[in-house]
Design a protein around this motif. Structure first.
Motif, mmCIF file in Angstrom:
data_model
loop_
_atom_site.group_PDB
_atom_site.id
_atom_site.type_symbol
_atom_site.label_atom_id
_atom_site.label_comp_id
_atom_site.label_asym_id
_atom_site.label_seq_id
_atom_site.Cartn_x
_atom_site.Cartn_y
_atom_site.Cartn_z
ATOM 1 N N ALA A 131 41.949 27.545 11.960
ATOM 2 C CA ALA A 131 41.577 27.182 10.576
ATOM 3 C C ALA A 131 40.460 28.121 10.164
ATOM 4 O O ALA A 131 39.627 28.476 10.583
ATOM 5 C CB ALA A 131 41.332 25.580 10.210
ATOM 6 N N ILE A 132 40.989 28.667 8.961
ATOM 7 C CA ILE A 132 40.055 29.815 8.477
ATOM 8 C C ILE A 132 39.732 29.472 6.938
ATOM 9 O O ILE A 132 40.545 28.999 6.267
ATOM 10 C CB ILE A 132 40.735 31.100 8.596
ATOM 11 C CG1 ILE A 132 41.004 31.618 9.915
ATOM 12 C CG2 ILE A 132 40.114 32.305 7.651
ATOM 13 C CD1 ILE A 132 42.442 32.282 10.124
ATOM 14 N N LYS A 133 38.461 29.740 6.582
ATOM 15 C CA LYS A 133 37.875 29.468 5.203
ATOM 16 C C LYS A 133 37.912 30.649 4.447
ATOM 17 O O LYS A 133 37.317 31.806 4.724
ATOM 18 C CB LYS A 133 36.362 28.999 5.576
ATOM 19 C CG LYS A 133 35.885 27.939 4.347
ATOM 20 C CD LYS A 133 34.648 27.426 4.671
ATOM 21 C CE LYS A 133 33.800 26.908 3.457
ATOM 22 N NZ LYS A 133 32.429 27.527 3.246
ATOM 23 N N ASP A 134 38.441 30.491 3.266
ATOM 24 C CA ASP A 134 38.588 31.532 2.526
ATOM 25 C C ASP A 134 39.516 32.982 3.001
ATOM 26 O O ASP A 134 40.627 32.738 3.187
ATOM 27 C CB ASP A 134 37.224 31.855 1.647
ATOM 28 C CG ASP A 134 36.797 30.651 0.875
ATOM 29 O OD1 ASP A 134 37.463 29.936 0.271
ATOM 30 O OD2 ASP A 134 35.569 30.588 0.786
ATOM 31 N N LYS A 135 38.775 33.803 3.274
ATOM 32 C CA LYS A 135 39.525 34.867 3.719
ATOM 33 C C LYS A 135 39.966 35.126 5.250
ATOM 34 O O LYS A 135 38.782 34.685 6.019
ATOM 35 C CB LYS A 135 38.878 36.282 3.455
ATOM 36 C CG LYS A 135 38.703 36.469 1.913
ATOM 37 C CD LYS A 135 38.530 37.967 1.354
ATOM 38 C CE LYS A 135 38.787 38.220 0.057
ATOM 39 N NZ LYS A 135 38.348 39.500 -0.329
#
Ligand SMILES: Cc1cc2nc3c(=O)[nH]c(=O)nc-3n(C[C@H](O)[C@H](O)[C@H](O)COP(=O)(O)O)c2cc1C
Length: 193
Positions: free
Chosen positions: A188-192
């Protein structure tokens, strides 16, 4: 069964009892597939319910061996295919999912650079169906390692359609062990990205 619980507790089942399964349960599985979302609601899927023993044996013969670094092993789902009373073959009509509306000059024109979305749409239907089976106490295992062209011959699948996957449906004879999942922190990646 609650949805999140069904998602988490569903396992690929590869050992089955030989018990029959009534049509109502199979219908509930197909119904769950029918209500899956699809590209422009094109519903490219077709579900072939195979109960005939000879056809089931022929479909089992289409399973491919799995290549490991040092050896080849039979597809681990082969035994399951031989035991269950029902196999569902999920087919897709090609040239529908992802296609631009209206005739494209000569061939199908797709709206995105991903081309035909048939694998995606059928996968959504398949996940609905395996969860519906699980919610009714039935087991399944999604099979991808098989000779699709051979399965298409066995099932008389018309030109313009592909068999995407096969999944046996039966009464589980094992609990099924959950292979580990990646941690959310890995995927899971936040923003970019
Ligand atoms: C597209 C796809 C193809 C698969 N093909 C096979 C297969 O050919 N044989 C098999 O035994 N399992 C097959 N599986 C099952 C996976 O091995 C299984 O889903 C994965 O190991 C996770 O285990 P779980 O389903 O119990 O959570 C397939 C699953 C998917 C989604």
């Amino acid at each position: 069964m609650e949805v999140l619980e069904a998602i988490k507790s569903r396992r690929s089942i590869r050992r089955y009892k030989t018990d029959q399964i009534d049509d109502k349960k199979i219908e509930a599985i197909l119904e769950a597939g029918r209500w899956a979302p699809s590209w422009g609601n094109t519903q490219c899927w077709r579900f072939v319910v195979v109960r005939d023993a000879e056809l089931r044996a022929k479909l089992t013969d289409t399973l491919m061996k799995i290549k490991l670094p040092d050896k080849e092993i039979p597809n681990p789902a082969a035994n399951a295919m031989n035991t269950v009373p029902v196999i569902i073959a999920v087919c897709a009509e090609i040239g529908k999912a992802g296609a631009k509306h209206g005739p494209g000059g000569g061939g199908v024109e797709y709206a995105t650079d991903k081309g035909d979305w048939f694998m995606f749409d059928t996968a959504l239907a398949v996940q609905n169906m395996v969860l519906a089976a699980h919610a009714q106490g039935l087991g399944t295992v999604i099979i991808g390692a098989f000779d699709a062209a051979q399965a298409e011959k066995v099932l008389n699948v018309p030109k313009g359609y592909r068999v995407v996957t096969l999944f046996p449906v039966g009464v589980p004879d094992q609990e099924g062990k959950a292979p580990p999942r990646k941690e959310l922190s890995e995927i899971a990646i936040k923003d970019k990205f």
